[in-house]
Scaffold this motif. Sequence first.
Motif, short mmCIF file in Angstrom:
data_model
loop_
_atom_site.label_atom_id
_atom_site.label_comp_id
_atom_site.label_asym_id
_atom_site.label_seq_id
_atom_site.Cartn_x
_atom_site.Cartn_y
_atom_site.Cartn_z
N MET A 114 -10.50 -4.14 9.53
CA MET A 114 -10.56 -5.59 9.77
C MET A 114 -9.24 -6.12 10.34
SD MET A 114 -10.69 -7.13 5.86
CE MET A 114 -10.26 -8.84 6.17
N GLY A 115 -8.26 -5.23 10.56
CA GLY A 115 -7.02 -5.62 11.21
C GLY A 115 -5.84 -5.86 10.30
N VAL A 116 -6.00 -5.64 9.00
CA VAL A 116 -4.90 -5.86 8.06
C VAL A 116 -3.90 -4.71 8.17
CG1 VAL A 116 -4.27 -6.03 5.61
CG2 VAL A 116 -6.30 -7.22 6.47
N LYS A 117 -2.65 -5.05 8.44
CA LYS A 117 -1.58 -4.07 8.57
C LYS A 117 -0.63 -4.09 7.37
CE LYS A 117 -1.45 -4.39 13.65
NZ LYS A 117 -2.62 -3.66 13.81
N ALA A 118 -0.70 -5.18 6.59
CA ALA A 118 0.18 -5.30 5.42
C ALA A 118 -0.48 -6.18 4.37
CB ALA A 118 1.52 -5.89 5.81
N VAL A 119 -0.20 -5.85 3.10
CA VAL A 119 -0.62 -6.66 1.97
C VAL A 119 0.65 -7.04 1.22
CG1 VAL A 119 -2.01 -6.79 -0.14
CG2 VAL A 119 -2.80 -5.40 1.79
N ILE A 120 0.75 -8.29 0.80
CA ILE A 120 1.88 -8.75 -0.01
C ILE A 120 1.31 -9.18 -1.35
CG2 ILE A 120 3.82 -10.35 -0.19
CD1 ILE A 120 3.61 -10.75 2.87
N ALA A 121 1.80 -8.57 -2.44
CA ALA A 121 1.30 -8.88 -3.78
C ALA A 121 2.39 -8.58 -4.81
CB ALA A 121 0.05 -8.04 -4.08
N PRO A 122 2.26 -9.14 -6.02
CA PRO A 122 3.23 -8.84 -7.08
C PRO A 122 3.13 -7.40 -7.60
CG PRO A 122 2.07 -10.88 -7.55
CD PRO A 122 1.35 -10.21 -6.43
N SER A 123 1.93 -6.81 -7.53
CA SER A 123 1.76 -5.42 -7.99
C SER A 123 0.45 -4.87 -7.45
CB SER A 123 1.77 -5.36 -9.52
OG SER A 123 0.70 -6.11 -10.07
N TYR A 124 0.36 -3.55 -7.47
CA TYR A 124 -0.80 -2.84 -6.95
C TYR A 124 -1.21 -1.74 -7.91
CZ TYR A 124 0.77 -4.77 -2.49
OH TYR A 124 1.16 -5.61 -1.49
N SER A 125 -2.45 -1.32 -7.80
CA SER A 125 -2.86 -0.06 -8.42
C SER A 125 -2.11 1.03 -7.66
CB SER A 125 -4.36 0.10 -8.24
OG SER A 125 -4.72 1.46 -8.24
N ASP A 126 -1.59 2.03 -8.40
CA ASP A 126 -0.86 3.12 -7.75
C ASP A 126 -1.73 3.85 -6.73
OD1 ASP A 126 1.45 2.63 -9.14
OD2 ASP A 126 1.09 4.16 -10.66
N ILE A 127 -2.99 4.06 -7.06
CA ILE A 127 -3.87 4.80 -6.16
C ILE A 127 -4.11 4.00 -4.89
CG2 ILE A 127 -6.21 5.71 -5.86
CD1 ILE A 127 -6.14 6.46 -8.82
N PHE A 128 -4.34 2.69 -5.02
CA PHE A 128 -4.54 1.89 -3.81
C PHE A 128 -3.28 1.89 -2.96
CE2 PHE A 128 -3.92 -1.92 -1.35
CZ PHE A 128 -5.05 -1.91 -0.55
N ALA A 129 -2.11 1.72 -3.57
CA ALA A 129 -0.86 1.70 -2.80
C ALA A 129 -0.68 3.00 -2.04
CB ALA A 129 0.33 1.44 -3.73
#
Length: 196
Positions: A87-102
């Motif tokens: 869908m064109g997303v090149k970056a996500v900005i968040a306070p934290s992520y699941s390790d597997i997703f990251a």
Amino acid sequence: MDAISRIEGHAYPFGRANVDTDIIIPAVYLKTVTRDGLGRCAFEVIRAEPGNIFDDPRYRHAPILIAGRNFGCGSSREHAAWAMADMGVKAVIAPSYSDIFAGNAFKNGILAVVLPQDAIDRLMQVAQDSTITIDLETQSVTTPFQDRFAFEIDPFRKFCLLNGLDEIGLTLEDSAAIAVHEARTRDQAPWLAHQY
């Protein structure tokens, strides 16, 4: 994988916390082995909501998604990263992520930026009407209003993203040494080179 140095543009002001991979890409779409076309299925449950940001023309093809804490939790489906990239997303900005997703995001060329909640709140405001810039080289997120937020990133991941190197690309960086090793092996242990 495309190299990432600077990402600039509108950002989806999503902001929701605990968004799991089933919300990012529902399980019904996991039967495919190709990445193409998954973007239209991304966030299907959210897209069913009236006035959702993913169908708002202001954010169409935005390269950045701003999310809440624990983004990408749930099952370890790589399809979530595939769908977001499609869908064109090149970056996500968040306070934290699941390790597997990251990890899946990184392996698919998506930069996962970690910033504190107050920075997320400010970026959510800015994203309503203005663009956001992520500079991987300087490890900073900036806005047209002189906001500047520094972020940390693992040096290895930074190197790979800056140079567009996935696991295959990293291996090919050593292709000369691999060729020397294979030639030496053929000479010293020809029985290993037997063709079946």
